[in-house]
Design a protein around this motif. Structure first.
Motif, PDB file in Angstrom:
ATOM      1  N   GLY A 143       0.825  -1.200   0.000  1.00  0.00           N
ATOM      2  CA  GLY A 143       0.000   0.000   0.000  1.00  0.00           C
ATOM      3  C   GLY A 143       0.857   1.245   0.000  1.00  0.00           C
ATOM      4  N   ASP A 144       0.232   2.409   0.049  1.00  0.00           N
ATOM      5  CA  ASP A 144       0.958   3.672  -0.028  1.00  0.00           C
ATOM      6  C   ASP A 144       1.962   3.785   1.116  1.00  0.00           C
ATOM      7  OD1 ASP A 144      -0.484   4.483  -2.256  1.00  0.00           O
ATOM      8  OD2 ASP A 144      -2.074   5.384  -1.043  1.00  0.00           O
ATOM      9  N   PRO A 145       3.190   4.279   0.846  1.00  0.00           N
ATOM     10  CA  PRO A 145       3.671   4.730  -0.466  1.00  0.00           C
ATOM     11  C   PRO A 145       4.334   3.628  -1.300  1.00  0.00           C
ATOM     12  CG  PRO A 145       5.305   5.268   1.170  1.00  0.00           C
ATOM     13  CD  PRO A 145       4.175   4.570   1.908  1.00  0.00           C
ATOM     14  N   GLU A 150       0.597  -4.756  -4.908  1.00  0.00           N
ATOM     15  CA  GLU A 150      -0.271  -4.318  -5.992  1.00  0.00           C
ATOM     16  C   GLU A 150       0.454  -4.316  -7.334  1.00  0.00           C
ATOM     17  OE1 GLU A 150      -1.752  -2.425  -2.163  1.00  0.00           O
ATOM     18  OE2 GLU A 150       0.167  -2.914  -3.069  1.00  0.00           O
ATOM     19  N   VAL A 151       1.737  -3.933  -7.330  1.00  0.00           N
ATOM     20  CA  VAL A 151       2.509  -3.907  -8.575  1.00  0.00           C
ATOM     21  C   VAL A 151       2.650  -5.312  -9.149  1.00  0.00           C
ATOM     22  CG1 VAL A 151       4.805  -3.471  -9.536  1.00  0.00           C
ATOM     23  CG2 VAL A 151       3.733  -1.772  -8.060  1.00  0.00           C
ATOM     24  N   SER A 156       1.426  -9.397 -14.410  1.00  0.00           N
ATOM     25  CA  SER A 156       1.330 -10.562 -15.289  1.00  0.00           C
ATOM     26  C   SER A 156       0.995 -11.805 -14.482  1.00  0.00           C
ATOM     27  CB  SER A 156       2.658 -10.790 -16.026  1.00  0.00           C
ATOM     28  OG  SER A 156       3.673 -11.192 -15.112  1.00  0.00           O
ATOM     29  N   PRO A 157       0.545 -12.873 -15.149  1.00  0.00           N
ATOM     30  CA  PRO A 157       0.328 -14.131 -14.422  1.00  0.00           C
ATOM     31  C   PRO A 157       1.588 -14.623 -13.711  1.00  0.00           C
ATOM     32  CG  PRO A 157      -0.741 -14.221 -16.556  1.00  0.00           C
ATOM     33  CD  PRO A 157       0.072 -12.955 -16.549  1.00  0.00           C
ATOM     34  N   ARG A 158       2.765 -14.438 -14.323  1.00  0.00           N
ATOM     35  CA  ARG A 158       4.008 -14.883 -13.668  1.00  0.00           C
ATOM     36  C   ARG A 158       4.275 -14.101 -12.397  1.00  0.00           C
ATOM     37  NH1 ARG A 158       9.277 -15.195 -17.081  1.00  0.00           N
ATOM     38  NH2 ARG A 158       9.918 -16.431 -15.263  1.00  0.00           N
ATOM     39  N   SER A 159       4.123 -12.795 -12.449  1.00  0.00           N
ATOM     40  CA  SER A 159       4.381 -12.004 -11.242  1.00  0.00           C
ATOM     41  C   SER A 159       3.346 -12.312 -10.163  1.00  0.00           C
ATOM     42  CB  SER A 159       4.406 -10.510 -11.572  1.00  0.00           C
ATOM     43  OG  SER A 159       3.142 -10.037 -11.980  1.00  0.00           O
ATOM     44  N   TRP A 267      13.918  -9.731  -0.868  1.00  0.00           N
ATOM     45  CA  TRP A 267      14.690  -9.042  -1.889  1.00  0.00           C
ATOM     46  C   TRP A 267      14.014  -9.118  -3.260  1.00  0.00           C
ATOM     47  CZ3 TRP A 267      17.725  -5.423  -0.730  1.00  0.00           C
ATOM     48  CH2 TRP A 267      18.523  -5.457   0.413  1.00  0.00           C
ATOM     49  N   MET A 268      13.391 -10.256  -3.584  1.00  0.00           N
ATOM     50  CA  MET A 268      12.746 -10.360  -4.892  1.00  0.00           C
ATOM     51  C   MET A 268      11.485  -9.498  -4.962  1.00  0.00           C
ATOM     52  SD  MET A 268      14.972 -11.987  -6.533  1.00  0.00           S
ATOM     53  CE  MET A 268      14.089 -11.478  -8.008  1.00  0.00           C
ATOM     54  N   LEU A 269      10.754  -9.378  -3.868  1.00  0.00           N
ATOM     55  CA  LEU A 269       9.621  -8.454  -3.852  1.00  0.00           C
ATOM     56  C   LEU A 269      10.102  -7.031  -4.092  1.00  0.00           C
ATOM     57  CD1 LEU A 269       6.620  -7.872  -3.391  1.00  0.00           C
ATOM     58  CD2 LEU A 269       7.073  -7.877  -0.929  1.00  0.00           C
TER      59      LEU A 269
END
Length: 296
Positions: A143-145, A150-151, A156-159, A267-269
């Motif tokens: 969420g903000d900021p 959400e990104v 995409s389906p992979r993300s 880290w991947m997030l």
């Protein structure tokens, strides 16, 4: 930005420092590496070398970082002294000691061992400093900021598959601060480690995201992610590939599987959120590859 514009900007920054502090610094050049395209090399009126970098946070956090680094430096750890923290209005800059040696132009397995060894010197460095905060893991909030969930959900389906796996990992862990009393560098790339001519690591620099208390091995996952840019290069260097593989082995040997997966998830997030918004489709693709392989 061309060289002339960069030199003008560097001089403006140094002039701003001098106006606010009377330091009398003189800009003399620029480092090749660094988050902001290289630090500014400067000199004091008495000829002592200095480095000027931008701190990516508020002045109070820069002051805290300077105090923590001073504390561990006084106890023999290879970090720079921060001489000035200056609020220029639109940015916070640091004037720090320039340590000898230079970053490596390539990372070999032997240099990986040296990097791990110097990072190990940070073990229990903050055992007497419970006031120093742990790094904020981005697994437990969105969420903000920082709309990280959400990104990934929207891309995409992979993300979305990667996000689902990250949320499963989060669900198995309590949302607590990182344990440990080590000094933690949260941007431990090879460019931020100095080496001498004998490939010995001599210093760790660029603490521009802060100095934290926790598990020093957390930083090595960031080191490994940074090497993926070299592994994925069209003309990938076999030595760089071997260095990345060697660091993977070290991480598997030294961290419990669940802990390692949670560090990778953090880290991947962080990296994927940045890449989806800022990097090329190709870079997003290989970062998804990396996330899928490390979180499986």
């Amino acid at each position: 930005m061309d060289d002339r514009s960069r030199a003008t900007r560097d001089q403006d920054i140094v002039s701003g420092i001098n106006r606010r502090t009377g330091a009398g610094l003189r800009a003399v050049g620029r480092a090749e590496h660094g988050r902001l395209g290289g630090a500014i090399y400067a000199s004091w009126p008495d000829g002592r070398p200095a480095v000027v970098t931008r701190f990516l946070g508020p002045p109070a956090e820069a002051e805290r970082t300077a105090e923590v680094l001073g504390y561990v430096r006084d106890r023999g750890l290879p970090v720079p002294r921060y001489d000035l923290v200056v609020d220029l209005g639109d940015s916070v800059v640091l004037v720090q000691e320039r340590l000898p040696s230079a970053p490596p132009r390539r990372l070999s397995p032997a240099r990986v061992d040296a990097l791990v060894e110097i990072n190990d010197r940070f073990a229990d460095a903050l055992a007497a400093r419970p006031d120093v905060p742990a790094p904020q893991l981005c697994l437990y909030c969105s969420g903000d900021p920082c709309r990280r969930y959400e990104v990934l959900e929207a891309h995409s389906p992979r993300s979305r598959g990667v996000l689902d796996e990250i949320l499963r990992i989060v669900g198995r862990r309590e949302p607590a601060s990182m344990a440990g009393s080590d000094l933690v560098h949260v941007d431990l790339t090879a460019a931020n480690v100095l080496f001498d001519e004998d490939d010995r690591a001599t210093g760790v620099v660029d603490w521009n995201l802060g100095a934290f208390r926790g598990d020093r091995l957390f930083a090595l996952v960031k080191t490994r992610i940074d090497r993926e840019w070299f592994v994925r290069a069209p003309d990938a260097d076999p030595v760089e590939n071997a260095a990345a593989a060697h660091l993977d082995e070290i991480l598997r040997d030294r961290l419990a599987p669940d802990t390692l997966r949670s560090y990778w998830a953090h880290w991947m997030l962080y990296q994927l959120c940045w890449a989806i918004q800022s990097a090329s489709a190709e870079a997003v693709g290989w970062q998804l590859d990396l996330a899928e392989s490390r979180l499986a």
